[in-house]
Each structure stands twice: as C-alpha cells, then as structure tokens.
Motif scaffolding. Structure first.
Motif, mmCIF file in Angstrom:
data_model
loop_
_atom_site.group_PDB
_atom_site.id
_atom_site.type_symbol
_atom_site.label_atom_id
_atom_site.label_comp_id
_atom_site.label_asym_id
_atom_site.label_seq_id
_atom_site.Cartn_x
_atom_site.Cartn_y
_atom_site.Cartn_z
ATOM 1 N N ARG A 27 0.523 -1.158 -0.155
ATOM 2 C CA ARG A 27 -0.190 0.238 -0.136
ATOM 3 C C ARG A 27 0.582 1.620 0.377
ATOM 4 O O ARG A 27 0.658 2.210 -0.767
ATOM 5 C CB ARG A 27 -1.011 -0.105 1.064
ATOM 6 N N ASP A 28 2.251 1.342 0.935
ATOM 7 C CA ASP A 28 3.085 2.531 0.559
ATOM 8 C C ASP A 28 2.968 2.914 -0.781
ATOM 9 O O ASP A 28 3.851 3.712 -1.067
ATOM 10 C CB ASP A 28 3.702 2.278 1.596
ATOM 11 N N ILE A 29 4.095 1.161 -0.944
ATOM 12 C CA ILE A 29 5.016 1.523 -2.299
ATOM 13 C C ILE A 29 3.673 2.252 -3.351
ATOM 14 O O ILE A 29 3.696 2.932 -4.339
ATOM 15 C CB ILE A 29 4.760 0.225 -3.366
ATOM 16 N N ILE A 30 2.418 1.614 -3.546
ATOM 17 C CA ILE A 30 1.326 2.307 -4.146
ATOM 18 C C ILE A 30 0.652 4.047 -4.329
ATOM 19 O O ILE A 30 0.868 4.481 -5.235
ATOM 20 C CB ILE A 30 0.037 1.258 -4.445
ATOM 21 N N GLU A 31 1.240 4.818 -3.106
ATOM 22 C CA GLU A 31 0.814 5.440 -2.215
ATOM 23 C C GLU A 31 1.719 6.666 -3.324
ATOM 24 O O GLU A 31 1.417 7.301 -3.803
ATOM 25 C CB GLU A 31 0.129 5.576 -0.617
ATOM 26 N N GLY A 32 2.800 5.625 -2.941
ATOM 27 C CA GLY A 32 4.148 6.621 -2.997
ATOM 28 C C GLY A 32 4.217 6.824 -5.146
ATOM 29 O O GLY A 32 4.486 8.079 -5.021
ATOM 30 N N LYS A 33 3.623 5.880 -5.580
ATOM 31 C CA LYS A 33 4.053 5.919 -7.202
ATOM 32 C C LYS A 33 3.199 7.211 -7.511
ATOM 33 O O LYS A 33 2.871 7.626 -8.432
ATOM 34 C CB LYS A 33 3.268 5.257 -7.405
ATOM 35 N N ASN A 34 1.579 6.745 -6.829
ATOM 36 C CA ASN A 34 0.704 7.851 -6.978
ATOM 37 C C ASN A 34 1.242 9.554 -6.784
ATOM 38 O O ASN A 34 0.572 10.381 -7.448
ATOM 39 C CB ASN A 34 -0.645 7.297 -5.968
ATOM 40 N N GLU A 35 1.460 9.608 -5.131
ATOM 41 C CA GLU A 35 2.388 10.344 -5.220
ATOM 42 C C GLU A 35 2.931 10.855 -6.513
ATOM 43 O O GLU A 35 3.244 12.329 -6.441
ATOM 44 C CB GLU A 35 2.626 10.718 -3.767
ATOM 45 N N TRP A 36 3.823 10.408 -6.950
ATOM 46 C CA TRP A 36 5.487 10.324 -7.901
ATOM 47 C C TRP A 36 4.486 11.444 -8.923
ATOM 48 O O TRP A 36 4.681 11.870 -9.668
ATOM 49 C CB TRP A 36 5.646 9.792 -8.044
ATOM 50 N N ARG A 37 3.548 10.431 -9.471
ATOM 51 C CA ARG A 37 3.011 10.333 -10.703
ATOM 52 C C ARG A 37 1.922 12.006 -10.491
ATOM 53 O O ARG A 37 1.745 12.922 -11.080
ATOM 54 C CB ARG A 37 1.650 9.633 -10.913
ATOM 55 N N ALA A 38 1.365 11.985 -9.817
ATOM 56 C CA ALA A 38 0.891 13.701 -8.516
ATOM 57 C C ALA A 38 1.783 14.997 -9.266
ATOM 58 O O ALA A 38 1.338 16.352 -10.013
ATOM 59 C CB ALA A 38 -0.117 13.526 -7.496
ATOM 60 N N HIS A 39 2.580 14.519 -8.633
ATOM 61 C CA HIS A 39 3.798 15.617 -9.041
ATOM 62 C C HIS A 39 4.073 15.543 -10.295
ATOM 63 O O HIS A 39 4.588 16.841 -9.879
ATOM 64 C CB HIS A 39 5.204 14.965 -7.646
ATOM 65 N N VAL A 40 4.850 14.499 -11.170
ATOM 66 C CA VAL A 40 4.986 14.669 -11.902
ATOM 67 C C VAL A 40 4.515 16.095 -12.676
ATOM 68 O O VAL A 40 4.686 16.180 -14.124
ATOM 69 C CB VAL A 40 5.393 13.604 -12.855
ATOM 70 N N ALA A 41 3.018 15.206 -12.640
ATOM 71 C CA ALA A 41 1.454 16.298 -13.504
ATOM 72 C C ALA A 41 1.415 17.832 -12.912
ATOM 73 O O ALA A 41 1.994 18.273 -14.033
ATOM 74 C CB ALA A 41 0.039 15.348 -13.268
ATOM 75 N N ARG A 42 1.621 17.796 -11.715
ATOM 76 C CA ARG A 42 2.471 19.242 -11.651
ATOM 77 C C ARG A 42 3.296 19.637 -12.407
ATOM 78 O O ARG A 42 3.293 21.158 -12.875
ATOM 79 C CB ARG A 42 2.261 19.236 -10.216
#
Length: 115
Positions: free
Chosen positions: A4-19
């Motif tokens: 779950r932590d890994i998936i959340e981290g990936k989702n946060e990184w994707r959101a960061h890249v989108a920004r």
C-alpha cells in the motif's frame, strides 16, 4: 514498507510529475536540471528529497502564476540555488568527502607506521 505504501508513493509521484508538466516550458527545463543536480549531490534521505522537490514545484507554480521568469525565482546560478536548499542536509557529496578523508588518513597511517 507495505504494498500500500509503495502504491501510494507511486500515485504521489505521478501527481507530482503532472504538476511539473503543467508548468511553463522554461520552468520545466529548470526543474528537470534541479532534479538531476539534487539526485546526484542532494540529501541522503529520500523523504527530504521528496519534500524538497514538492516545495520547488510550489515555488515555481507561484512564480509562474505571478508572471515571473524562472530565473527570477532561482537566480542565474541554479546550482547555487540548489546548494542553498540543501546546505543543512547530509548529502552524497558529504559522504564521499568523508570516505576520501578516511582513505587518506588510513594510507598516511600505514606510511608513518612503517617508519
């Protein structure tokens, strides 16, 4: 670290890249150079790096919204800007410097012990 932590981290990184991708082109170019610089010499702690990169995007979003050029935000010496951001953090460069110093001291001790 859980799945779950890994998936959340990936989702946060994707959101960061989108920004980052939403920033004007000049901001994106400077951000990518900052990111490369920090990954090479930056903080040892990944959590510090993630927060630092997010803070840079926050700063860049504010600068772009106010119509400033990216170099008005960072100054012309982008590496110095990065160094200032990480001045109080232990960096990979610090670790390497310590390693070199230890190696020199060990070698010098061997030389002086032989005398």
């Amino acid at each position: 670290m859980s799945i779950r932590d890994i998936i959340e981290g990936k989702n946060e990184w994707r959101a960061h890249v989108a920004r980052v991708k939403a920033l004007p082109q000049d901001y994106q170019i400077v951000y990518k150079e900052i990111q490369k610089y920090l990954f090479k010499v930056g903080p040892v702690e990944l959590t510090e790096m993630t927060g630092l990169l997010s803070g840079i995007v926050d700063l860049f979003e504010e600068g772009a919204a106010s119509g400033k050029s990216v170099l008005e935000m960072t100054g012309n010496d982008v590496a110095a800007f990065c160094d200032e951001l990480i001045k109080d953090s232990k960096t990979y460069a610090n670790i390497y410097q310590e390693s070199v110093d230890q190696d020199v001291h060990k070698a010098m001790k061997k030389v002086t012990d032989k005398k």
